[in-house]
Design an enzyme around this catalytic site. Sequence first.
Site, short mmCIF file in Angstrom:
data_model
loop_
_atom_site.label_atom_id
_atom_site.label_comp_id
_atom_site.label_asym_id
_atom_site.label_seq_id
_atom_site.Cartn_x
_atom_site.Cartn_y
_atom_site.Cartn_z
N LYS A 18 -1.79 5.23 8.60
CA LYS A 18 -0.97 5.26 7.39
C LYS A 18 -1.86 5.49 6.16
O LYS A 18 -1.60 6.35 5.33
CB LYS A 18 -0.20 3.93 7.23
CG LYS A 18 0.55 3.84 5.91
CD LYS A 18 1.08 2.44 5.62
CE LYS A 18 1.59 2.40 4.17
NZ LYS A 18 2.07 1.10 3.75
N LYS A 37 -7.76 1.64 -3.06
CA LYS A 37 -7.43 1.22 -1.70
C LYS A 37 -7.60 2.38 -0.71
O LYS A 37 -8.23 2.24 0.35
CB LYS A 37 -5.99 0.71 -1.69
CG LYS A 37 -5.36 0.51 -0.34
CD LYS A 37 -5.70 -0.81 0.28
CE LYS A 37 -5.15 -0.91 1.68
NZ LYS A 37 -5.56 -2.09 2.37
N THR A 66 0.87 -1.18 0.00
CA THR A 66 0.00 0.00 0.00
C THR A 66 0.90 1.23 0.00
O THR A 66 1.63 1.46 0.98
CB THR A 66 -0.89 0.04 1.26
OG1 THR A 66 -1.68 -1.14 1.31
CG2 THR A 66 -1.80 1.26 1.24
P1 NAD Z 1 5.95 -5.77 7.26
O1 NAD Z 1 6.72 -4.63 7.82
O2 NAD Z 1 5.62 -6.93 8.14
O3 NAD Z 1 6.69 -6.35 5.96
C1 NAD Z 1 7.43 -5.58 5.05
C2 NAD Z 1 8.72 -6.33 4.79
O4 NAD Z 1 9.46 -5.68 3.75
C3 NAD Z 1 9.65 -6.36 6.03
O5 NAD Z 1 9.86 -7.71 6.42
C4 NAD Z 1 10.93 -5.69 5.52
O6 NAD Z 1 12.11 -6.24 6.06
C5 NAD Z 1 10.84 -5.92 4.04
N1 NAD Z 1 11.67 -5.02 3.23
C6 NAD Z 1 11.78 -3.68 3.30
N2 NAD Z 1 12.65 -3.23 2.37
C7 NAD Z 1 13.10 -4.33 1.70
C8 NAD Z 1 14.03 -4.54 0.63
N3 NAD Z 1 14.69 -3.52 0.08
N4 NAD Z 1 14.25 -5.80 0.22
C9 NAD Z 1 13.59 -6.85 0.78
N5 NAD Z 1 12.71 -6.72 1.79
C10 NAD Z 1 12.47 -5.48 2.25
O7 NAD Z 1 4.61 -5.13 6.66
P2 NAD Z 1 3.27 -5.90 6.24
O8 NAD Z 1 2.29 -5.88 7.36
O9 NAD Z 1 3.65 -7.19 5.58
O10 NAD Z 1 2.71 -4.90 5.14
C11 NAD Z 1 3.25 -4.83 3.83
C12 NAD Z 1 2.41 -3.86 3.01
O11 NAD Z 1 1.07 -4.34 2.98
C13 NAD Z 1 2.36 -2.44 3.59
O12 NAD Z 1 2.43 -1.54 2.52
C14 NAD Z 1 1.03 -2.41 4.31
O13 NAD Z 1 0.49 -1.10 4.39
C15 NAD Z 1 0.20 -3.31 3.43
N6 NAD Z 1 -0.95 -3.93 4.10
C16 NAD Z 1 -0.81 -4.49 5.33
C17 NAD Z 1 -1.90 -5.06 5.96
C18 NAD Z 1 -1.78 -5.70 7.34
O14 NAD Z 1 -2.80 -5.98 7.96
N7 NAD Z 1 -0.56 -5.95 7.85
C19 NAD Z 1 -3.15 -5.08 5.32
C20 NAD Z 1 -3.27 -4.55 4.04
C21 NAD Z 1 -2.15 -3.97 3.44
#
Ligand code: NAD
Length: 296
Positions: free
Chosen positions: A243, A168, A93
């Site tokens: 966010k 979204k 997102t």
């Molecule tokens: P998270 O922080 O658990 O996962 C993100 C991952 O990306 C981390 O593990 C981080 O180490 C990795 N990362 C960052 N930079 C990187 C790079 N250069 N190379 C490789 N890995 C890298 O976050 P999440 O909860 O998995 O959310 C991910 C996305 O999904 C966000 O944009 C969030 O807004 C969206 N989202 C989350 C939810 C939820 O409920 N958690 C729901 C809908 C959407």
Amino acid sequence: MTQIAFLGLGNMGGPMAANLVKAGHAVSGYDLVPAARDAAQAEGVRVAESAVAALAGAEVVITMLPAGRHVLALLDEILPQVPAGALLVDCSTIDVASARAAHDRAAERGLASLDAPVSGGVGGARGATLTFMAGGSAAAFARAEPILAAMGRKAVHCGEAGAGQAAKICNNMILGISMIGVAEAFVLAEKLGLSHQALFDVASTSSGQCWSLTTYCPVPGPVPASPANNDYKPGFAAALMLKDLRLSQEAATTAGAATPLGAEAAALYAAFEAAGEGGTDFSGIIRHLRAMSRGA
Ligand code: NAD
């Protein structure tokens, strides 16, 4: 079977990659965090030494990262090495401007791309019941559909580049505003001596009916599965709602749309987070409204 590179194996990306493995795809993955890499490896993802190393032979490259700056930085790193003809799908997102910039960078390399953020949270990622909202060409969407189907229940093609992110943040702006509206009604009902159940029974079958009331009710009792019955454990954390509300405000400012209730919702969730409640489910905003009430 498709060869997929999955970059970003966090709370969402980890289980999404695992579901692709379960569906029979060959998945190489990478995350900056060792624990995320180990968890993915245990689910059958072939963990690579780096993001670039994960790209070998990839027909589809999926990114699931925290924010726009992470997506653009990673694209700068990997784009020269992405195999010709591969499809890029960003499920993070992120802000609409960064999403469009990501499409432009992919197009400069002659690659097709989609912005395809999700709703459904960690539960949806684990259960492969996510909803995808996609922006990009119809041809790119058609190529992605069978892959998205392994991770979710529904995929909607919303339009051209950035349209998925736009959908979204518009949806989540409705959600943030409607949750506050429902919570305010329960706080007022409490002050007026009206029971939670009575308000629920009336509003859930009247014009106040909405998802925030009938599926995610912010008071315990009327909807047993809502986080209110579990001390507001997320669910969907208030920090993530903030966010998304900030993204919608940013987009509204850039596009010139008047969204005064969206702005107020963002301010209320910012205050809730500042009070140390960022990890609380977003329906817990009712506690903040009670605290703001006279006599609290
Ligand atoms: P998270 O922080 O658990 O996962 C993100 C991952 O990306 C981390 O593990 C981080 O180490 C990795 N990362 C960052 N930079 C990187 C790079 N250069 N190379 C490789 N890995 C890298 O976050 P999440 O909860 O998995 O959310 C991910 C996305 O999904 C966000 O944009 C969030 O807004 C969206 N989202 C989350 C939810 C939820 O409920 N958690 C729901 C809908 C959407």
